[in-house]
Design an enzyme around this catalytic site. Sequence first.
Site, PDB file in Angstrom:
ATOM      1  N   LYS A 206      15.381 -52.487 -37.751  1.00 54.39           N
ATOM      2  CA  LYS A 206      15.532 -51.281 -36.929  1.00 54.39           C
ATOM      3  C   LYS A 206      16.525 -50.270 -37.504  1.00 54.39           C
ATOM      4  O   LYS A 206      17.632 -50.616 -37.890  1.00 54.39           O
ATOM      5  CB  LYS A 206      15.987 -51.675 -35.517  1.00 54.39           C
ATOM      6  N   GLY A 356      24.644 -61.951 -42.436  1.00 49.75           N
ATOM      7  CA  GLY A 356      23.424 -61.985 -41.644  1.00 49.75           C
ATOM      8  C   GLY A 356      22.211 -62.463 -42.422  1.00 49.75           C
ATOM      9  O   GLY A 356      22.259 -63.428 -43.183  1.00 49.75           O
ATOM     10  N   GLY A 380      27.189 -58.161 -38.589  1.00 47.91           N
ATOM     11  CA  GLY A 380      27.618 -57.101 -37.672  1.00 47.91           C
ATOM     12  C   GLY A 380      29.042 -56.657 -37.932  1.00 47.91           C
ATOM     13  O   GLY A 380      29.356 -55.465 -37.896  1.00 47.91           O
TER      14      GLY A 380
END
Length: 399
Positions: A206, A356, A380
């Site tokens: 995204k 990640g 993050g």
Amino acid sequence: MSIRTLDDLLAEGVSGRRVLVRADLNVPLDKQTGAISDDGRIRAVLPTLGALVEAGAKVVVCSHLGRPKGAPDPQFSLGPVAGRLGELLGAPVHIATDTVGESARSTVADLADGQVALLENLRFNAGETSKDEAERGAFADQLAAFGDAYVDDAFGAVHRKHASVFDVPARLPHVAGRLVLREVEVLSKLTADPERPYVVVLGGSKVSDKLAVIEALLPTVDRLLIGGGMCFTFLKAQGLEVGTSLLEKDMVETCRNLLERADGKILLPVDVVVADAFAPDAAHDTVRVDGIPSHRLGLDVGPETVAGFSAALSQAKTIFWNGPMGVFEMAAFAAGTRGIAEAITKADAFSVVGGGDSAAAVRALGLDESSFGHISTGGGASLEYLEGKTLPGIAALEN
């Protein structure tokens, strides 16, 4: 930044003292067997734990795993982690069956010098993630009672304002562990004065997840290479057909604006691998980005894109990579991620893999971890650091 370190604590002497260590042992577990599928995060905390054990501390480790809803949930137990941690340390790890209850209290009380205990999943307690400061503080009081000193070595959690990360350091003498210190040192290189050319590779699904970091990086990078599912929203912003590929319609105008402001810095795919369905055995082939059929979806970047991105990476002196180029978990759609990862390892550059899925891809594809400058444990957290945000866990250590 002024933060006391593990070496400062060791210099004061920890033999016989209880040291509470916040680790990030949030490892992926196989859904069928419950076995750990990637122990990278456990290995990452070994230098800190090993130093404390060697110095004779009574080491009390705490961590979260997954997203339980503030109550015990067997599928998120840290039991398998205790077993693997014990194997890596070469000594048994005593696991408590609760976080701050009777089992935790007795397990910690029974520790001998140089032994390690692991508390059960922090998120089995609603106070860990509560936005109510009183509730979070009450849980922090219970955790802090298990330590004479506190070490934060959970970089993957420092962007969370959670009890074990933000509130416990206010209650105990506190230091940064070796992993946290290394992460901050590396990421500060990227934000202070990176050697140029500075090339950033962003992937993942995204645009909305990466918008803030794109905004922060655009003025400072020399090239920004965009792949993964997020590239289709950028391609749509160029007026191209993207078929049934992942698309954030409400981000198309934002992407159009970013491309206009980027002054040619943003490099997008020129070809993609399209498939009939999101499945490992789906029929697939490679097409130019201006020829994506309306009934197919893109699941990887194509070989021409890999070649173009690799050429840009070969010129770089500093590289930051966050997010896979495609659905690397499926062999048919892993070539893009593998190609970019290999190009990064070949570049004469200081390279940082931003945690990640990128870190998971490096290990899943069998790439040599030592050929990257640094593999972050916090996806993050690393992105928020590069955005210039204040990370609660780091701020708590500075106080």
